[in-house]
Scaffold this motif. Structure first.
Motif, PDB file in Angstrom:
ATOM      1  N   PRO A 103      13.170  -3.747  -9.104  1.00 53.83           N
ATOM      2  CA  PRO A 103      12.917  -3.068 -10.382  1.00 53.83           C
ATOM      3  C   PRO A 103      11.425  -2.963 -10.726  1.00 53.83           C
ATOM      4  CG  PRO A 103      14.742  -4.594 -10.610  1.00 53.83           C
ATOM      5  CD  PRO A 103      14.136  -4.842  -9.261  1.00 53.83           C
ATOM      6  N   LEU A 104      10.653  -3.949 -10.330  1.00 52.72           N
ATOM      7  CA  LEU A 104       9.208  -3.884 -10.563  1.00 52.72           C
ATOM      8  C   LEU A 104       8.596  -2.727  -9.765  1.00 52.72           C
ATOM      9  CD1 LEU A 104       6.742  -5.204 -11.896  1.00 52.72           C
ATOM     10  CD2 LEU A 104       6.594  -6.707  -9.899  1.00 52.72           C
ATOM     11  N   LEU A 105       9.017  -2.571  -8.518  1.00 54.42           N
ATOM     12  CA  LEU A 105       8.523  -1.464  -7.694  1.00 54.42           C
ATOM     13  C   LEU A 105       8.950  -0.120  -8.283  1.00 54.42           C
ATOM     14  CD1 LEU A 105       9.160  -2.883  -4.106  1.00 54.42           C
ATOM     15  CD2 LEU A 105       7.053  -2.948  -5.464  1.00 54.42           C
ATOM     16  N   GLU A 111       7.213   7.634 -10.786  1.00 56.13           N
ATOM     17  CA  GLU A 111       7.094   9.056 -10.473  1.00 56.13           C
ATOM     18  C   GLU A 111       7.187   9.320  -8.970  1.00 56.13           C
ATOM     19  OE1 GLU A 111       3.779  10.816 -12.491  1.00 56.13           O
ATOM     20  OE2 GLU A 111       4.347   9.881 -14.394  1.00 56.13           O
ATOM     21  N   GLN A 112       7.333   8.262  -8.215  1.00 55.11           N
ATOM     22  CA  GLN A 112       7.486   8.364  -6.761  1.00 55.11           C
ATOM     23  C   GLN A 112       8.626   7.439  -6.322  1.00 55.11           C
ATOM     24  OE1 GLN A 112       3.713   7.311  -5.045  1.00 55.11           O
ATOM     25  NE2 GLN A 112       2.599   8.739  -6.326  1.00 55.11           N
ATOM     26  N   THR A 115       8.909   6.228  -2.706  1.00 53.23           N
ATOM     27  CA  THR A 115       7.963   5.191  -2.288  1.00 53.23           C
ATOM     28  C   THR A 115       8.497   3.819  -2.670  1.00 53.23           C
ATOM     29  OG1 THR A 115       6.103   6.702  -2.551  1.00 53.23           O
ATOM     30  CG2 THR A 115       5.585   4.351  -2.545  1.00 53.23           C
ATOM     31  N   ALA A 116       8.984   3.685  -3.887  1.00 55.19           N
ATOM     32  CA  ALA A 116       9.554   2.408  -4.327  1.00 55.19           C
ATOM     33  C   ALA A 116      10.735   2.019  -3.453  1.00 55.19           C
ATOM     34  CB  ALA A 116       9.980   2.496  -5.789  1.00 55.19           C
ATOM     35  N   ALA A 117      11.602   2.964  -3.170  1.00 57.49           N
ATOM     36  CA  ALA A 117      12.778   2.683  -2.340  1.00 57.49           C
ATOM     37  C   ALA A 117      12.368   2.298  -0.921  1.00 57.49           C
ATOM     38  CB  ALA A 117      13.706   3.894  -2.323  1.00 57.49           C
ATOM     39  N   ALA A 118      11.378   2.976  -0.377  1.00 66.62           N
ATOM     40  CA  ALA A 118      10.917   2.658   0.982  1.00 66.62           C
ATOM     41  C   ALA A 118      10.322   1.253   1.048  1.00 66.62           C
ATOM     42  CB  ALA A 118       9.890   3.691   1.441  1.00 66.62           C
TER      43      ALA A 118
END
Length: 125
Positions: A103-105, A111-112, A115-118
């Motif tokens: 959740p922090l990522l 907005e990306q 990127t967070a998921a990766a």
């Protein structure tokens, strides 16, 4: 006083307002003191290595991101209370990655989301 408590007590959260490389992304928070504390709590060595190398890599990605930078690197405090049973350490780490760091990522890269998921996938790999 544990290393985590001592570090939190001696290193206040406020950061300087001028550009700085401190704390660097590879700061010792994922170095020997944390590794020793986790080993003393009987977290398996391979899991300690996985945690420290993956978090160092994530912090480098965060520090290198022009929209975030070194002020957004993630600290060690999420990992200071491993489970009492060494057999539960893998699940403990997975839950921290999924429920705390993930959740922090998502907030960092709102907005990306790809990127967070990766980055989360790299932690969980």
């Amino acid at each position: 006083m544990s290393w985590c408590t001592e570090a939190a007590a001696t290193h206040p959260a406020p950061r300087p307002s001028w550009p700085t490389a401190w704390p660097p992304p590879t700061r010792p928070q994922f170095g020997p003191p944390l590794r020793q504390q986790l080993a003393a709590r009987q977290v398996p060595a391979d899991l300690i290595e996985q945690l420290c190398t993956r978090m160092a890599s994530l912090n480098q990605a965060i520090a290198d991101d022009p929209e975030l930078g070194p002020d957004f690197v993630i600290g060690h405090s999420y990992f200071c209370q491993p489970p009492a049973q060494p057999g539960q350490a893998s699940e403990w780490l997975r839950l921290i990655f999924e429920q705390e760091i993930g959740p922090l990522l998502a907030d960092y890269w709102r907005e990306q989301p790809a990127t967070a998921a990766a980055q989360l996938r790299k932690l969980l790999a």
